[in-house]
Design a protein around this motif. Structure first.
Motif, mmCIF file in Angstrom:
data_model
loop_
_atom_site.group_PDB
_atom_site.id
_atom_site.type_symbol
_atom_site.label_atom_id
_atom_site.label_comp_id
_atom_site.label_asym_id
_atom_site.label_seq_id
_atom_site.Cartn_x
_atom_site.Cartn_y
_atom_site.Cartn_z
ATOM 1 N N VAL A 415 0.836 -1.207 0.000
ATOM 2 C CA VAL A 415 0.000 0.000 0.000
ATOM 3 C C VAL A 415 0.869 1.256 0.000
ATOM 4 C CG1 VAL A 415 -1.619 1.340 1.392
ATOM 5 C CG2 VAL A 415 -1.997 -1.101 1.050
ATOM 6 N N VAL A 416 1.922 1.261 0.813
ATOM 7 C CA VAL A 416 2.824 2.414 0.863
ATOM 8 C C VAL A 416 3.453 2.658 -0.501
ATOM 9 C CG1 VAL A 416 5.021 3.231 1.794
ATOM 10 C CG2 VAL A 416 3.310 2.269 3.322
ATOM 11 N N GLN A 417 3.976 1.611 -1.107
ATOM 12 C CA GLN A 417 4.660 1.761 -2.394
ATOM 13 C C GLN A 417 3.702 2.192 -3.496
ATOM 14 O OE1 GLN A 417 6.452 -2.121 -2.777
ATOM 15 N NE2 GLN A 417 8.337 -1.483 -1.761
ATOM 16 N N GLN A 418 2.531 1.559 -3.549
ATOM 17 C CA GLN A 418 1.589 1.883 -4.617
ATOM 18 C C GLN A 418 1.026 3.292 -4.467
ATOM 19 O OE1 GLN A 418 1.011 -0.033 -7.341
ATOM 20 N NE2 GLN A 418 2.613 -1.347 -6.495
ATOM 21 N N CYS A 419 0.747 3.715 -3.236
ATOM 22 C CA CYS A 419 0.257 5.086 -3.023
ATOM 23 C C CYS A 419 1.311 6.106 -3.433
ATOM 24 C CB CYS A 419 -0.137 5.284 -1.565
ATOM 25 S SG CYS A 419 -1.685 4.482 -1.094
ATOM 26 N N ALA A 420 2.574 5.819 -3.107
ATOM 27 C CA ALA A 420 3.637 6.742 -3.488
ATOM 28 C C ALA A 420 3.757 6.831 -5.006
ATOM 29 C CB ALA A 420 4.957 6.289 -2.871
ATOM 30 N N LYS A 421 3.638 5.700 -5.687
ATOM 31 C CA LYS A 421 3.699 5.717 -7.152
ATOM 32 C C LYS A 421 2.555 6.532 -7.740
ATOM 33 C CE LYS A 421 6.075 1.307 -7.941
ATOM 34 N NZ LYS A 421 5.982 -0.038 -8.545
ATOM 35 N N ARG A 423 0.802 8.947 -6.294
ATOM 36 C CA ARG A 423 1.004 10.365 -6.014
ATOM 37 C C ARG A 423 2.052 10.962 -6.938
ATOM 38 N NH1 ARG A 423 -0.617 12.572 -1.094
ATOM 39 N NH2 ARG A 423 1.245 13.882 -1.043
ATOM 40 N N GLN A 424 3.130 10.229 -7.171
ATOM 41 C CA GLN A 424 4.185 10.727 -8.042
ATOM 42 C C GLN A 424 3.680 10.884 -9.478
ATOM 43 O OE1 GLN A 424 6.040 8.838 -10.549
ATOM 44 N NE2 GLN A 424 7.236 10.666 -11.015
ATOM 45 N N GLN A 425 2.928 9.886 -9.950
ATOM 46 C CA GLN A 425 2.406 9.951 -11.310
ATOM 47 C C GLN A 425 1.415 11.090 -11.475
ATOM 48 O OE1 GLN A 425 0.841 5.975 -11.725
ATOM 49 N NE2 GLN A 425 2.742 5.168 -12.568
ATOM 50 N N VAL A 426 0.537 11.255 -10.484
ATOM 51 C CA VAL A 426 -0.482 12.300 -10.559
ATOM 52 C C VAL A 426 0.144 13.691 -10.491
ATOM 53 C CG1 VAL A 426 -2.408 13.328 -9.300
ATOM 54 C CG2 VAL A 426 -2.353 10.865 -9.697
ATOM 55 N N SER A 427 1.138 13.857 -9.617
ATOM 56 C CA SER A 427 1.722 15.190 -9.427
ATOM 57 C C SER A 427 2.528 15.649 -10.632
ATOM 58 C CB SER A 427 2.612 15.199 -8.178
ATOM 59 O OG SER A 427 3.685 14.294 -8.326
ATOM 60 N N ILE A 490 -1.175 24.870 -12.756
ATOM 61 C CA ILE A 490 -1.773 23.562 -13.042
ATOM 62 C C ILE A 490 -1.633 22.711 -11.789
ATOM 63 C CG2 ILE A 490 -1.682 21.481 -14.459
ATOM 64 C CD1 ILE A 490 -0.582 23.124 -16.733
ATOM 65 N N ARG A 491 -2.761 22.220 -11.267
ATOM 66 C CA ARG A 491 -2.750 21.427 -10.038
ATOM 67 C C ARG A 491 -3.538 20.138 -10.248
ATOM 68 N NH1 ARG A 491 -5.251 25.023 -5.496
ATOM 69 N NH2 ARG A 491 -6.766 25.403 -7.159
ATOM 70 N N PRO A 492 -3.118 19.038 -9.629
ATOM 71 C CA PRO A 492 -3.862 17.776 -9.749
ATOM 72 C C PRO A 492 -5.235 17.878 -9.098
ATOM 73 C CG PRO A 492 -1.647 17.415 -8.867
ATOM 74 C CD PRO A 492 -1.889 18.881 -8.835
ATOM 75 N N MET A 493 -6.178 17.151 -9.668
ATOM 76 C CA MET A 493 -7.523 17.016 -9.089
ATOM 77 C C MET A 493 -7.771 15.525 -8.865
ATOM 78 S SD MET A 493 -9.214 19.935 -8.759
ATOM 79 C CE MET A 493 -10.928 19.500 -8.871
ATOM 80 N N GLY A 494 -7.198 14.974 -7.810
ATOM 81 C CA GLY A 494 -7.338 13.549 -7.566
ATOM 82 C C GLY A 494 -6.605 12.741 -8.610
ATOM 83 N N ASN A 495 -7.167 11.570 -8.974
ATOM 84 C CA ASN A 495 -6.505 10.652 -9.898
ATOM 85 C C ASN A 495 -7.002 10.772 -11.329
ATOM 86 O OD1 ASN A 495 -5.102 9.463 -7.728
ATOM 87 N ND2 ASN A 495 -6.818 8.109 -7.292
ATOM 88 N N TYR A 496 -7.838 11.775 -11.630
ATOM 89 C CA TYR A 496 -8.500 11.738 -12.927
ATOM 90 C C TYR A 496 -8.372 13.019 -13.745
ATOM 91 C CZ TYR A 496 -12.162 14.730 -11.022
ATOM 92 O OH TYR A 496 -12.841 15.789 -10.481
ATOM 93 N N ALA A 497 -7.936 14.115 -13.158
ATOM 94 C CA ALA A 497 -7.965 15.389 -13.879
ATOM 95 C C ALA A 497 -6.994 16.380 -13.253
ATOM 96 C CB ALA A 497 -9.384 15.977 -13.879
#
Length: 535
Positions: A415-421, A423-427, A490-497
């Motif tokens: 869970v830690v690793q996947q959440c970090a990935k 967040r990194q991808q989204v940001s 430009i700022r992330p909006m969750g995982n989709y936008a």
């Protein structure tokens, strides 16, 4: 196995004709150019630090001067370059990026004698399984420099904050990751997984909370045994104060003095919304939500109110459990919530030196294979695991060295690793490159980056301010947007936008799938492109 990411949301409005610019070779090239994927990841990845409750940690390393002719540096700037080069040897194993490029190294200082080095590693998540290795390696590589006699490393982390560009309720503004534990079927051990996962993450050094979202049958009051079992409200801020047990904050309708609820759906959604958003959670690295069974109003409310980072799916070996779990996975897919792990509960038991599978095998594997969820964890039929849910002491707390605790430790690491990935991808998914005046887009879980002209993105906004919701008529005209427009933020909006702020003050929500559609339109032959509205 690749990380599963959700399919495009089904509730997006159908597309209206897009306002592509007229044929112009220079502009066309800017739109269709394929930019190279950056070699270095500029955002922070998965490194970590000891528990925030114990504060920052220092490690000093000293050594005697080398007996040979030691190399020297002539200035502090040269010394800092040497240190950064040495630290760039440390690679984050999940992303393949060095810690210098990730921006972890802070407050680098060299003594006046040019023989002592101190720096701080500011990391993003405290629950990292290799935090000691990072710290040890940082000391080793710097101490190996011939002119260094002493190294002082401090480990710290950023304040907890969501990767979300919109306005969040005050109670959720200091929560880094929100994890949904779901099964869509009752009786599969979802609450057991949620509680033990939360305490596993806390044991790894994270600040953790649990939210019991089941109003009709709350489980949390039975599975934990805090001294204070009644939620109270701060009279000044009017915020709900969560109950704390063994260092984990928790909120449940069962702690509201009402027992189990008997009420209709809209009332339940309102109660869930209030309990979640009006609670003063403080700074949390992970908030684990124990979702109720089903895929109804409560689930949609939670997904819309809280920016869920990821979901963990709980199932059992029976075929009937798989059918219901599949519905939940599809729901998360439509809501753009990545499912990162599957936990198959009550899989087997060991007796007489043999392993028995009383309910059959394959349900969890089927979920993984059919939906591309990357990780599967098996939990045995164990009397102590069942009893821990009744005694009020989670199994990972009662027996931290047992086999069940080891399985949850592996789940926590996942869970830690996947959440970090995520967040990194989204940001880093969408950014503006001022040097080429183009918006760079690299959608999560995609290896390809493409460029879009800012004016094209602005002209193709699909909100009610740009398109008439009743007629579909385009309100904004081609000439209303200057060709040289540039986004301010430009700022992330969750995982989709992403949320894009323009110079005129307009805030545009641009879903990833809409940006991908624009890119396909730009690459398509001009003869097949939609007609351009006149200015």
């Amino acid at each position: 196995m690749q990380t599963f990411h959700a399919a495009p949301a089904s509730f997006l409005a159908p597309s209206a004709p897009h306002l592509l610019p007229p044929v112009a070779p220079a502009l066309r090239g800017a739109l269709s150019a394929k930019g190279p994927v950056p070699a270095a990841v500029t955002s922070r990845s998965r490194a970590c630090f000891p528990s925030s409750r114990s504060g920052s940690r220092h490690r000093r390393c000293s050594r005697a001067a080398s007996s040979g002719a030691a190399a020297t540096v002539t200035s502090a700037d040269d010394a800092k370059k040497d240190v950064l080069i040495a630290l760039s040897q440390i690679i984050d194993p999940d992303f393949g990026t060095d810690i210098v490029s990730c921006g972890f190294v802070k407050d680098l200082d060299i003594s006046e004698a040019l023989d002592e080095v101190s720096f701080r590693l500011e990391l993003t998540t405290p629950a990292c399984p290799i935090k000691d290795e990072f710290e040890q390696k940082a000391n080793e590589v710097v101490a190996a420099l011939p002119w260094v006699k002493k190294v002082d490393v401090t480990m710290s982390a950023q304040p907890a904050q969501p990767v979300y560009g919109g306005e969040l309720p005050e109670g959720l503004q200091k929560i880094s990751n929100i994890i949904a534990v779901s099964s869509c079927k009752g009786g599969v051990g979802k609450s057991t997984v949620a509680v033990n996962l939360a305490y596993t993450l806390a044991g790894m050094g994270a600040r953790v909370g649990i939210f019991d979202a089941d109003v009709f049958g709350p489980s949390l009051p039975t599975m934990v045994s805090p001294e204070n079992r009644l939620l109270v409200m701060n009279p000044e801020s009017r915020a709900i104060l969560p109950i704390e047990y063994l260092g984990v904050k928790m909120v449940s309708f069962g702690f509201a003095g009402q027992g189990r609820a008997i009420m209709r759906g809209p009332m339940v959604s309102g109660v869930i919304n209030q309990l979640l958003t009006a609670t003063d959670w403080g700074e949390l690295d992970y908030l684990v939500i124990d979702m109720p069974p089903g895929t109804g109003d409560i689930h949609l409310t939670l997904c819309q109110v809280a920016p869920l980072t990821a979901a963990v799916i709980v199932t059992t070996p029976q075929k009937l459990a798989f059918i219901d779990v599949a519905k939940g996975v599809r729901m998360f897919s439509k809501l753009k919530v990545p499912c990162v792990a599957v936990v198959e509960n009550m899989c087997y038991f060991d007796a007489d030196g043999k392993r028995y599978y009383p309910f059959g095998q394959g349900s969890g594997t089927q979920v993984v294979q059919q939906f591309g969820i990357p990780h599967l964890f098996d939990l045995p039929i164990r009397p102590t695991l069942s009893a821990s849910g009744d005694t009020g002491i989670p199994e990972v707390v009662a027996d931290p060295q047992g086999d069940v605790a080891k399985t949850f430790q592996n789940l926590g690491v996942c869970v830690v690793q996947q959440c970090a990935k995520i967040r990194q991808q989204v940001s880093t998914a969408v950014s503006y490159d001022r040097s080429i005046r183009a918006i760079r887009v690299k959608v999560p879980d995609s290896d390809e980056e493409f460029l879009l002209h800012p004016a094209t993105v602005r002209r193709n906004d699909r909100s009610a301010q740009s398109v008439d919701e009743w007629t579909g008529e385009q309100k904004i005209q081609y000439g209303d947007v200057p060709d040289d427009i540039e986004p301010e933020e430009i700022r992330p909006m969750g995982n989709y936008a992403v949320s894009i702020t323009w110079p005129d003050g307009f805030s545009q929500i641009a879903p990833y799938d809409q940006l991908e559609m624009l890119e396909r339109l730009v690459d398509a032959p001009r003869a097949t492109a939609p007609a351009v509205a006149s200015s």
